[in-house]
Write a protein that holds these residues in place. Structure first.
Motif, PDB file in Angstrom:
ATOM      1  N   MET A 110      17.068  17.450  56.906  1.00  0.00           N
ATOM      2  CA  MET A 110      16.016  17.728  56.018  1.00  0.00           C
ATOM      3  C   MET A 110      15.278  18.886  56.197  1.00  0.00           C
ATOM      4  O   MET A 110      15.141  19.874  55.262  1.00  0.00           O
TER       5      MET A 110
ATOM      6  N   GLU B 196      17.908  21.422  54.813  1.00  0.00           N
ATOM      7  CA  GLU B 196      17.895  21.295  53.286  1.00  0.00           C
ATOM      8  C   GLU B 196      16.521  21.891  52.737  1.00  0.00           C
ATOM      9  O   GLU B 196      16.627  22.660  51.809  1.00  0.00           O
TER      10      GLU B 196
ATOM     11  N   HIS C  86      18.532  13.152  61.435  1.00  0.00           N
ATOM     12  CA  HIS C  86      17.945  13.128  59.840  1.00  0.00           C
ATOM     13  C   HIS C  86      16.845  13.950  59.761  1.00  0.00           C
ATOM     14  O   HIS C  86      17.114  14.708  58.384  1.00  0.00           O
ATOM     15  N   THR C  87      15.946  14.467  60.678  1.00  0.00           N
ATOM     16  CA  THR C  87      14.941  15.556  60.415  1.00  0.00           C
ATOM     17  C   THR C  87      15.668  16.955  60.398  1.00  0.00           C
ATOM     18  O   THR C  87      15.386  17.737  59.713  1.00  0.00           O
TER      19      THR C  87
END
Length: 462
Positions: free
Chosen positions: A136, A139, A132-133
């Motif tokens: 992120m 992004e 997830h990191t």
């Protein structure tokens, strides 16, 4: 028949019992005889043992002592048994403790298993968090790249003016005050007629500039080529020249302008303006410039050296008088005489580049082919005025190599650097080339590398 069989069996039984009885009797007789022999032996031994009674008594006492020791050993044994019992109790206690520890170890093992499961769960959670990191970060990076690209497209460089210490830099870095070490010669295109309406091509101008430079080097001028560039000079044209040059410089005929030395255009007021394409040759001295200061005194009646000019327009020291015994000339005091002698020995020319920080080198070749340079007569008169005013003369000379030490800045004493430092030896073929072009006349002074101009030594002595 059947009645005889029990009788036989009884007979056999009786016989066997008799035999056993006989055997027992024989055994008893043997035992009696053996006992008799034993008793006889005992009696014999008893008779023989009456003498060592004392020894037996001694042995009895030793036996009693041994019994006492045995009792003591038994007491020690009882003590050891008690200690052994204590150790046994301790062992039992340790075994109980070990059992407790084993139970605790089992509990710890179970707890470790549970922690391992928790750790695996945590690792899976951490992996998910890391994924997830990463997403992120990607992004955020895309967002940041977009912002940076937007900021970069909008960014503008700012410029401005900053102060610069020109006076200090020009005073500390330049050998001649407020003057550079770069020289140039402007070569104008050769005119076909006296009206200067038609000129040779730009290639011809470049060839003439090249010929002048090569001739200067062959004459013994220590210069080195830097670059050659075209230079546009504006002039007013009219008549056929204006119509021909203006029409030829139209957009449809720009290819002819490349090698043309004269092309024109018409300004807003209808005036025909011509552009003459000249060649500017940039050169510098091989060894730089040497500052030679000639101190003067009120009693000086002459400077002690003569100047001449080469065909290319360079002014050089043509001769220096030998010092007489009565008075010392300024050329001798300043070291010019020694420097000139060294130049003669090395077949070199002492080219004067500046007089009192004013350039005296040639600077232009006209369209008629004449070299614009300084006159030796007027220069001699100026040097004579310095002598009359008793003001020191500063001469800049072109050196063949960069000297080392104080001579690079100023020479004001007769002590000079070695000849190889200031004026290196020329190659033999260069000396022969120079000698082949010398015009020897009656007033010839010095080595064959010095070429004399139309001005004699008498009119240029100072």
């Amino acid at each position: 028949m059947h009645e005889e069989i029990p009788e036989v069996e009884e007979t056999l039984r009786v016989e066997r019992a008799a035999k056993r009885l006989v055997t027992e009797v024989q055994d008893l007789m043997k035992t009696a005889r053996y006992r008799k022999r034993c008793f006889d032996q005992i009696e014999g031994i008893t008779a023989n043992n009456k003498e060592p009674v004392a020894e037996v008594e001694h042995l009895r006492r030793q036996l009693e002592a041994a019994d006492q020791k045995t009792a003591e050993l038994e007491a020690q044994n009882q003590n050891l048994v008690g200690q052994l019992n204590n150790k046994e109790r301790e062992r039992i206690s340790l075994e109980a403790e070990v059992t407790y520890l084993q139970e605790g170890n089992s509990r710890v093992t179970a707890e470790c298993g549970r922690l391992k499961e928790d750790n695996e769960k945590l690792a899976r959670g951490q992996s998910q968090l890391q994924d997830h990191t990463t997403k992120m970060k990607e992004e955020l990076k895309r967002t940041r790249s977009t912002r940076v690209a937007s900021a970069l497209s909008k960014a503008q460089l700012q410029d401005g003016y900053v102060a610069y210490p020109w006076d200090k830099k020009m005073r500390d870095t330049l050998r001649a005050t407020n003057s550079s070490c770069y020289f140039s010669m402007l070569v104008l295109p050769k005119a076909w007629d006296n009206n200067a309406c038609h000129y040779e091509s730009f290639d011809d101008t470049l060839a003439r500039a090249n010929a002048w430079f090569c001739s200067s080097q062959a004459s013994g001028i220590p210069i080195d080529l830097m670059t050659v560039q075209s230079e546009a000079l504006l002039t007013k044209i009219s008549g056929e020249t204006a119509s021909a040059s203006v029409n030829s410089s139209s957009l449809s005929d720009l290819s002819n302008v490349t090698n043309a030395t004269l092309y024109g255009f018409e300004d807003y007021h209808g005036v025909d303006i011509g552009v003459v394409k000249a060649a500017r040759l940039w050169y510098s001295c091989i060894g730089g410039e040497l500052l030679l200061e000639i101190p003067l005194e009120d009693c000086d009646t002459r400077l002690g050296f003569a100047i001449s000019r080469t065909e290319e327009g360079f002014i050089y020291i043509s001769s220096v008088i030998e010092d007489d015994k009565e008075s010392e000339a300024p050329s001798t005091r300043s070291g010019l005489c020694n420097l000139f002698n060294l130049a003669n020995e090395a077949s070199k020319l002492l080219i004067i580049s500046r007089v009192s920080n004013e350039k005296v080198l040639p600077w232009m070749i006209s369209s008629s082919g004449a070299v614009r340079c300084f006159d030796t007569t007027s220069l001699s008169q100026k040097l004579s005025l310095h002598r009359l005013a008793a003001r020191p003369i500063q001469l800049h000379l072109l050196a063949w190599e960069k000297p080392s030490g104080p001579a690079e800045r100023i020479m004001c004493s007769p002590k000079l650097p070695p000849a190889s430092t200031l004026l290196p030896q020329l190659h033999q073929n260069l000396v022969e080339t120079i000698e082949g072009r010398v015009d020897v006349e009656e007033d010839y002074v010095g080595d064959l590398s010095f070429r004399l101009d139309d001005i004699s030594f008498e009119c240029s002595w100072v």
